[in-house]
Design an enzyme around this catalytic site. Structure first.
Site, PDB file in Angstrom:
ATOM      1  N   SER A 171       0.832  -1.203   0.000  1.00 44.35           N
ATOM      2  CA  SER A 171       0.000   0.000   0.000  1.00 44.35           C
ATOM      3  C   SER A 171       0.878   1.270   0.000  1.00 44.35           C
ATOM      4  CB  SER A 171      -0.971  -0.065   1.183  1.00 44.35           C
ATOM      5  OG  SER A 171      -1.994   0.873   1.016  1.00 44.35           O
ATOM      6  N   ASP A 272      -9.923  -4.516  -4.700  1.00 42.18           N
ATOM      7  CA  ASP A 272      -9.185  -3.344  -4.249  1.00 42.18           C
ATOM      8  C   ASP A 272      -9.531  -2.151  -5.137  1.00 42.18           C
ATOM      9  OD1 ASP A 272      -7.372  -1.439  -3.487  1.00 42.18           O
ATOM     10  OD2 ASP A 272      -5.628  -2.781  -3.535  1.00 42.18           O
ATOM     11  N   HIS A 302      -7.960  -5.307  -0.467  1.00 44.18           N
ATOM     12  CA  HIS A 302      -6.791  -4.528  -0.072  1.00 44.18           C
ATOM     13  C   HIS A 302      -6.330  -5.049   1.297  1.00 44.18           C
ATOM     14  CE1 HIS A 302      -4.214  -1.081  -0.759  1.00 44.18           C
ATOM     15  NE2 HIS A 302      -4.282  -0.812   0.531  1.00 44.18           N
TER      16      HIS A 302
END
Ligand SMILES: *[C@@H]1O[C@H](CO)[C@@H](O)[C@H](O)[C@H]1NC(C)=O
Ligand SMILES: *[C@@H]1O[C@H](CO)[C@@H](O)[C@H](O)[C@H]1NC(C)=O
Ligand SMILES: *[C@@H]1O[C@H](CO)[C@@H](O)[C@H](O)[C@H]1NC(C)=O
Ligand SMILES: *[C@@H]1O[C@H](CO)[C@@H](O)[C@H](O)[C@H]1NC(C)=O
Ligand SMILES: *[C@@H]1O[C@H](CO)[C@@H](O)[C@H](O)[C@H]1NC(C)=O
Ligand SMILES: *[C@@H]1O[C@H](CO)[C@@H](O)[C@H](O)[C@H]1NC(C)=O
Length: 332
Positions: A171, A272, A302
């Site tokens: 991320s 995601d 995610h």
């Protein structure tokens, strides 16, 4: 037809829900974070010099004046093997540049998994967080840790082979890893050599709204409302999301075609909202002449890798092992 609900066990769904609710509640309207509130869902773990499941750890200070340090994870099998034989994975945790720490239990657990499954020395970087520290503090910290290691290799165990380093992150951490790679490519390190980039669901964005952002906007963790806020408190006043840190392949992008950018593996998930940006990043790497591969798990959300019990997490680590092994054999 396409559903927007990922198949997840209820316990994991509940954990993600709680994390989202508490991180939302800790974001104040005056663009600060209520750190005490977020701490309720962000347990920390100290380093542990005792071997637990084949890994031991310690914390190494880089610059006390800005609390810059990293957590070192070392596989215990290493005492039996020769000097300079294990790759080094330099890891940046996720959390929107704003949440979590290298000491967070979730990331301590993940780094232990990297260490064990890749048989690698892991350096998990504690960088400064927004909004208390805005761009480029995080990038400076990441870069400075690489410079520190480059000049102070002896802080690593002698089994570490710094000519086989990987930059990695998930991320926001994958965004950081990318920008740190660009910086070190430009200025050349002395002893460290980065031979691979592990980009796990990287957090990129832009002014434009992508199809996946619109379609999956009810997702937890990274809805558009949340990511817009995170970019706002990271970037300097007056910047928009086409800033080079965010819209990495956009109009303000750095041209990397002439750089010795490491071979890259990008992981993305079907649930995601950031997946369209991740695909653009991958396509941009290819267009810039870089060696990149894209792994897409249609059922993954995610931050799936924070849950070792998910089947995707097992697939992920075995795919990653293949990538790491291949990059090492390329340089040998
Ligand atoms: C994705 O989830 C669906 C529904 O739970 C399941 O049937 C399918 O096997 C999963 N696919 C993969 C690749 O995990
Ligand atoms: C933001 O709001 C919180 C809580 O209302 C307050 O304690 C803090 O001082 C404020 N910070 C700034 C920079 O305005
Ligand atoms: C280190 O791990 C051992 C074994 O799990 C445990 O007993 C000990 O309390 C841990 N130490 C710290 C500092 O957490
Ligand atoms: C290497 O370590 C020394 C001693 O801790 C420190 O003074 C120096 O600044 C370090 N190098 C870098 C690039 O951080
Ligand atoms: C940044 O923007 C805020 C709100 O628009 C303003 O209050 C603050 O003074 C600005 N800071 C700087 C350094 O320009
Ligand atoms: C970046 O910004 C430009 C201009 O706003 C936009 O057209 C583009 O789609 C954005 N994203 C990427 C990945 O280029």
């Amino acid at each position: 037809m396409a559903t927007t609900k990922p198949p997840l066990p209820w316990k994991i769904r509940l954990t993600i829900f709680l994390l989202s609710v508490v991180s939302d509640a800790s974001r104040r309207s005056n663009n600060t974070i209520n750190r005490r509130l977020f701490k309720l869902v962000d347990r920390h773990t100290p380093p542990n010099s005792t071997v637990v499941n084949g890994v031991y750890s310690s914390d190494v200070t880089v610059d006390p004046s800005r609390n810059l340090w990293f957590r070192l994870f070392i596989p215990s099998t290493s005492s039996a093997i020769s000097a300079a034989s294990l790759p080094v994975l330099i890891y940046f945790h996720g959390g929107g540049f704003t949440f979590f720490s290298a000491a967070s239990t979730v990331f301590d657990v993940v780094c232990r998994l990297y260490c064990r499954s890749l048989n690698a020395v892991v350096v998990s970087v504690e960088y400064r967080l927004a909004p208390e520290h805005r761009y480029p503090s995080q990038y400076d910290d990441g870069h400075d840790v690489l410079k520190f290691l480059d000049q102070n290799v002896t802080v690593l165990p002698n089994i570490a082979d710094v000519s086989k380093c990987f930059l990695a992150g998930d991320s926001a951490g994958a965004n950081l890893a990318h920008h740190v790679a660009v910086r070190v490519c430009k200025e050349k390190l002395q002893t460290l050599k980065v031979i691979g980039m592990v980009s796990v669901q990287p957090f990129f964005g832009g002014e434009e709204r992508t199809g996946s952002e619109m379609r999956l906007n009810r997702a937890l963790v990274v809805s558009v409302e949340r990511t817009d806020w995170l970019w706002k408190v990271l970037l300097p006043n007056g910047s928009d999301r086409d800033h080079e840190a965010v819209n990495v392949s956009g109009p303000n992008a750095v041209d990397i075609s002439g750089l010795d950018y490491p071979n890259t593996i990008v992981f993305m998930g079907g649930f995601d909202p950031l997946r369209d940006w991740q695909r653009k990043y991958y396509e941009w790497l290819c267009k810039s002449g870089k060696d990149a591969e894209l792994i897409d798990y249609p059922n993954a959300t995610h931050a799936f890798y924070l849950f070792p019990e998910l089947p995707h997490t097992r697939l992920f680590f075995s795919r990653l092992k293949e990538f790491v092994t291949k990059q090492i054999s390329n340089v040998n």
